[in-house]
Motif scaffolding. Structure first.
Motif, PDB file in Angstrom:
ATOM      1  N   PHE A 226      11.646  18.058  35.250  1.00  0.00           N
ATOM      2  CA  PHE A 226      12.245  17.603  34.087  1.00  0.00           C
ATOM      3  C   PHE A 226      13.016  18.530  33.751  1.00  0.00           C
ATOM      4  CE2 PHE A 226      11.605  13.879  31.065  1.00  0.00           C
ATOM      5  CZ  PHE A 226      12.518  14.361  30.052  1.00  0.00           C
ATOM      6  N   PHE A 227      14.164  18.382  33.229  1.00  0.00           N
ATOM      7  CA  PHE A 227      15.032  19.337  32.693  1.00  0.00           C
ATOM      8  C   PHE A 227      14.629  19.706  31.280  1.00  0.00           C
ATOM      9  CE2 PHE A 227      16.570  15.644  30.041  1.00  0.00           C
ATOM     10  CZ  PHE A 227      17.102  16.195  28.837  1.00  0.00           C
ATOM     11  N   GLU A 228      15.394  20.764  30.922  1.00  0.00           N
ATOM     12  CA  GLU A 228      14.915  21.487  29.541  1.00  0.00           C
ATOM     13  C   GLU A 228      15.947  21.962  29.016  1.00  0.00           C
ATOM     14  OE1 GLU A 228      12.260  25.282  29.156  1.00  0.00           O
ATOM     15  OE2 GLU A 228      11.354  24.170  31.279  1.00  0.00           O
ATOM     16  N   VAL A 229      16.271  21.938  27.877  1.00  0.00           N
ATOM     17  CA  VAL A 229      17.515  22.357  26.941  1.00  0.00           C
ATOM     18  C   VAL A 229      16.518  22.750  25.622  1.00  0.00           C
ATOM     19  CG1 VAL A 229      19.438  22.067  25.772  1.00  0.00           C
ATOM     20  CG2 VAL A 229      19.048  20.693  27.397  1.00  0.00           C
ATOM     21  N   ASP A 230      17.128  24.093  25.330  1.00  0.00           N
ATOM     22  CA  ASP A 230      16.347  24.964  24.209  1.00  0.00           C
ATOM     23  C   ASP A 230      17.667  25.733  23.676  1.00  0.00           C
ATOM     24  OD1 ASP A 230      13.638  24.248  24.957  1.00  0.00           O
ATOM     25  OD2 ASP A 230      14.138  25.323  26.526  1.00  0.00           O
ATOM     26  N   ILE A 231      17.675  26.062  22.352  1.00  0.00           N
ATOM     27  CA  ILE A 231      18.438  26.823  21.525  1.00  0.00           C
ATOM     28  C   ILE A 231      18.099  28.172  21.912  1.00  0.00           C
ATOM     29  CG2 ILE A 231      19.104  25.118  19.950  1.00  0.00           C
ATOM     30  CD1 ILE A 231      16.992  26.679  18.032  1.00  0.00           C
ATOM     31  N   ALA A 316      11.361  22.433  13.524  1.00  0.00           N
ATOM     32  CA  ALA A 316      10.594  22.962  14.398  1.00  0.00           C
ATOM     33  C   ALA A 316      10.283  24.464  14.274  1.00  0.00           C
ATOM     34  CB  ALA A 316      11.039  22.733  15.716  1.00  0.00           C
ATOM     35  N   ASP A 318      10.944  26.883  16.141  1.00  0.00           N
ATOM     36  CA  ASP A 318      12.167  27.744  16.733  1.00  0.00           C
ATOM     37  C   ASP A 318      13.285  27.638  15.715  1.00  0.00           C
ATOM     38  OD1 ASP A 318      12.691  25.117  17.437  1.00  0.00           O
ATOM     39  OD2 ASP A 318      13.511  25.625  19.258  1.00  0.00           O
ATOM     40  N   TYR A 320      14.764  25.116  14.810  1.00  0.00           N
ATOM     41  CA  TYR A 320      15.433  23.867  15.048  1.00  0.00           C
ATOM     42  C   TYR A 320      15.408  22.845  14.091  1.00  0.00           C
ATOM     43  CZ  TYR A 320      17.757  20.564  18.229  1.00  0.00           C
ATOM     44  OH  TYR A 320      18.407  19.420  18.771  1.00  0.00           O
ATOM     45  N   HIS A 347       8.156  21.842  26.925  1.00  0.00           N
ATOM     46  CA  HIS A 347       8.509  20.677  26.395  1.00  0.00           C
ATOM     47  C   HIS A 347       7.976  20.325  25.063  1.00  0.00           C
ATOM     48  CE1 HIS A 347      10.662  19.653  29.998  1.00  0.00           C
ATOM     49  NE2 HIS A 347       9.602  19.745  30.795  1.00  0.00           N
ATOM     50  N   ARG A 352       5.542  17.257  20.336  1.00  0.00           N
ATOM     51  CA  ARG A 352       6.913  16.959  20.045  1.00  0.00           C
ATOM     52  C   ARG A 352       7.225  15.513  19.629  1.00  0.00           C
ATOM     53  NH1 ARG A 352      10.215  16.942  25.324  1.00  0.00           N
ATOM     54  NH2 ARG A 352      11.946  16.777  23.742  1.00  0.00           N
ATOM     55  N   ASN A 363      14.974  14.520  19.642  1.00  0.00           N
ATOM     56  CA  ASN A 363      13.500  14.422  20.256  1.00  0.00           C
ATOM     57  C   ASN A 363      12.904  15.948  20.231  1.00  0.00           C
ATOM     58  OD1 ASN A 363      13.022  12.097  22.126  1.00  0.00           O
ATOM     59  ND2 ASN A 363      15.161  12.412  21.783  1.00  0.00           N
ATOM     60  N   LYS A 365      11.129  19.412  19.642  1.00  0.00           N
ATOM     61  CA  LYS A 365       9.831  19.938  20.345  1.00  0.00           C
ATOM     62  C   LYS A 365       9.342  20.911  18.914  1.00  0.00           C
ATOM     63  CE  LYS A 365      12.549  21.223  23.954  1.00  0.00           C
ATOM     64  NZ  LYS A 365      12.619  21.836  25.395  1.00  0.00           N
ATOM     65  N   TRP A 366       8.025  21.330  19.380  1.00  0.00           N
ATOM     66  CA  TRP A 366       7.240  22.211  18.532  1.00  0.00           C
ATOM     67  C   TRP A 366       7.581  21.998  16.931  1.00  0.00           C
ATOM     68  CZ3 TRP A 366      11.482  24.635  21.578  1.00  0.00           C
ATOM     69  CH2 TRP A 366      10.863  24.622  22.857  1.00  0.00           C
TER      70      TRP A 366
HETATM   71  N1  LIG Z   1      12.451  22.511  18.997  1.00  0.00           N
HETATM   72  C1  LIG Z   1      13.439  22.329  19.586  1.00  0.00           C
HETATM   73  N2  LIG Z   1      13.727  21.135  19.837  1.00  0.00           N
HETATM   74  C2  LIG Z   1      14.534  20.559  20.927  1.00  0.00           C
HETATM   75  C3  LIG Z   1      15.484  21.438  21.265  1.00  0.00           C
HETATM   76  C4  LIG Z   1      15.360  22.708  20.791  1.00  0.00           C
HETATM   77  O1  LIG Z   1      16.256  23.617  21.299  1.00  0.00           O
HETATM   78  N3  LIG Z   1      14.434  23.020  19.900  1.00  0.00           N
HETATM   79  N4  LIG Z   1      16.345  20.859  22.024  1.00  0.00           N
HETATM   80  C5  LIG Z   1      16.888  19.455  22.157  1.00  0.00           C
HETATM   81  C6  LIG Z   1      17.740  19.064  23.097  1.00  0.00           C
HETATM   82  S1  LIG Z   1      19.434  19.425  22.868  1.00  0.00           S
HETATM   83  C7  LIG Z   1      17.303  18.341  23.852  1.00  0.00           C
HETATM   84  S2  LIG Z   1      18.319  17.362  25.175  1.00  0.00           S
HETATM   85  C8  LIG Z   1      15.838  17.844  24.558  1.00  0.00           C
HETATM   86  C9  LIG Z   1      15.527  18.376  25.521  1.00  0.00           C
HETATM   87  O2  LIG Z   1      14.132  18.022  25.976  1.00  0.00           O
HETATM   88  P1  LIG Z   1      13.279  18.769  27.111  1.00  0.00           P
HETATM   89  O3  LIG Z   1      13.770  20.055  27.168  1.00  0.00           O
HETATM   90  O4  LIG Z   1      11.936  18.499  26.967  1.00  0.00           O
HETATM   91  O5  LIG Z   1      13.826  18.193  28.133  1.00  0.00           O
HETATM   92  O6  LIG Z   1      15.008  18.712  23.273  1.00  0.00           O
HETATM   93  C10 LIG Z   1      15.459  18.726  22.018  1.00  0.00           C
HETATM   94  N5  LIG Z   1      14.499  19.311  21.246  1.00  0.00           N
END
Ligand SMILES: Nc1nc2c(c(=O)[nH]1)N[C@H]1C(S)=C(S)[C@@H](COP(=O)(O)O)O[C@H]1N2
Ligand SMILES: [Mo]
Length: 499
Positions: A226-231, A316, A318, A320, A347, A352, A363, A365-366
């Protein structure tokens, strides 16, 4: 003029640099890749202050490489900070003519700086002590040094100091690497929660396997990676026992909920596909999982929502934050399980948000807070120009191609249209003049889920272009018009040329 290494300018620079590297490695040894690592707050600050345009470029063009470069820059800056502290302490000790000042000064300045940056009183010693140790070592070598051959003696001491520093750093990096909790979906422990139905989850996962197309090499219906995108390049590590979610703002009564409470409430196992607004048209930031979580709506009801804008801000650990319509949140889940296992840290462990049908970015996370707003506000990405809080765009991707022994070609991929659902995928092998329907995987029970498609054909002699498009359950054909990724996500039909 003495023969002391620390009496020369280059000697002090060298020893300071060695102290910098060793200090950062020491911090890493104690913390691994976690927010307590000294470079972590630096990396965060860099990511936060990065101008929106550069950030967007990094995401759309460099992908995770951009994040790695940012991390590297943060580590370099952190080494520089520790090195400057040591250098200042050395100069100060010289001026004060005091042999205790260099090491003590290095330790104190690095420790105080690290505590300010990371908020970790004890773990900050992981940077301070090794850095000071390198200074002590250089001093000790100088003190024990001979006077017979000043030049080579200096060189030998320099080599000795740097050698020991690098050796210690290598050990630190190895130890830190072992410490980094890289819990991916695969090695996450199985999900055990009073509110979760494990048997139902297993049945759904099994069904997803039988529903998948029998095309070797085509990614399964439940993504294995599963892909991941985080700041940030360093994920928060949140202790479930310390986790809580609060519902605040324009509500009749504020609520707070802890992990144990959430785990005992009745949860749902639901497939949902996520897609990042920052991906390219035929990119790889779209994946599907079975999520286990508790519907959010009951908490909103309990709190008594009185929003002026019918919108919420979700926050969140982080730092975010994303703002979006409360109606979207009403369909959401507070998720603590993924594919029948504990939600992995990458994730969003422990909890989340999952918001069906919308771009990935909301969506959260944390997740820690749902603030019901009175007025519209901007989320993290919207402040940087993105429009990624709305319904996800439909797409049919082409990732699989194979030439069979009998000369036929198989093409395939995944199609997704958010909660609109996929009803058909059409393929053209003549650049878009004529279209045929592709074979689709059996649908999964939930509506926000992708489907696999495949198509086998007799390739024409000479070059040809395959184009693919999807049709949702309302009969709407995926729009043909091509747009780039920024700011609203890519649109258009995926095509591929074959020689
Ligand atoms: N707390 C937090 N939630 C976040 C993010 C983040 O950087 N921090 N990235 C978001 C983005 S841009 C996307 S596309 C999805 C990716 O979820 P995944 O990393 O579980 O695939 O999480 C979202 N939730
Ligand atoms: Mo995203």
């Amino acid at each position: 003029m003495t023969d002391d290494l620390l009496d020369t300018r280059w000697g002090r620079v060298l020893v300071s640099g060695a102290a910098g590297v060793t200090g950062v490695a020491g911090s890493y040894a104690l913390t691994g890749v976690s927010p307590a690592f000294l470079a972590s707050p630096v990396e965060r600050a860099l990511a936060r202050t990065m101008p929106g345009a550069i950030l967007s470029f990094a995401i759309t063009t460099l992908g995770s490489l951009g994040q790695q470069l940012n991390f590297l820059l943060a580590v370099v800056l952190t080494v520089l900070f520790v090195a400057l502290a040591a250098r200042a302490a050395l100069i100060f000790g010289d001026a004060a003519n005091n042999r205790a000042v260099p090491a003590l000064g290095t330790a104190i300045v690095v420790w105080v700086g690290a505590v300010i940056l990371t908020d970790e009183v004890v773990l900050s010693a992981g940077a301070a002590l090794p850095a000071a140790g390198v200074v002590v070592l250089a001093q000790a070598l100088d003190a024990a040094g001979s006077v017979t051959d000043p030049i080579s003696a200096k060189r030998r001491r320099a080599l000795g100091t740097v050698g020991v520093a690098l050796g210690a750093s290598a050990v630190g990096v190895t130890v830190g690497r072992g410490r980094s909790p890289t819990v991916t979906a695969d090695d996450a422990p199985p999900l055990q929660a009073p509110g979760a139905d494990r048997q139902d989850a297993q049945e759904k996962l099994d069904r997803a396997e039988t529903n998948g197309l029998d095309v070797a090499g085509l990614e399964p219906l439940v993504s294995d990676q599963f892909f991941e995108v985080d700041i940030n390049s360093i994920d928060p590590s949140v202790d479930a026992a310390d986790w809580s979610l609060s519902v605040t703002g324009a509500v009749e009564e504020e609520l707070s909920l802890d992990y144990e409470q959430l785990r005992t409430m009745e949860a749902r196992n639901q497939f949902s596909t996520l897609r990042c607004v920052g991906e390219s048209l035929n990119g790889k930031k779209m994946d599907n999982a079975l999520w286990t979580g508790v519907p959010v709506e009951q908490f909103l009801e309990e709190a008594g929502v009185q929003s002026g804008c019918e919108c919420v801000m979700v926050r969140a650990t982080d730092d975010y934050f994303e703002e979006f319509p409360i109606d979207a949140l009403r369909d959401g889940l507070l998720v603590y399980g993924m594919n029948g296992k504990l939600l992995p840290r990458s994730h969003g462990y422990p909890v989340r948000l999952l918001v069906p049908g919308h771009w990935g970015e909301i969506n959260v996370k944390w997740v820690t807070e749902i603030e019901v707003l009175e007025q519209e506000a901007q989320g993290y990405w919207e402040k940087r120009g993105w429009h990624g809080t709305g319904p996800v765009k439909a797409v049919a991707k082409l990732h699989h191609t194979e030439l069979l022994d009998n000369g036929q070609r198989v093409v395939g991929g995944h199609a997704y249209a958010g909660t609109r659902g996929v009803s058909a995928v059409e393929v053209s092998t003549d650049g878009g003049d004529t279209w045929t329907t592709a074979t689709l995987s059996e649908p999964l029970a939930d509506d926000d889920v992708w489907r696999q498609w495949s198509y086998t054909y007799e390739p024409p002699s000479g070059g040809h272009t395959v184009v693919v498009r999807m049709i949702d359950q309302d009969g709407t054909v995926q729009p043909r018009e091509e747009t780039g990724t920024y700011p609203s996500g890519p649109s258009g039909w995926v095509s591929r040329q074959f020689a």
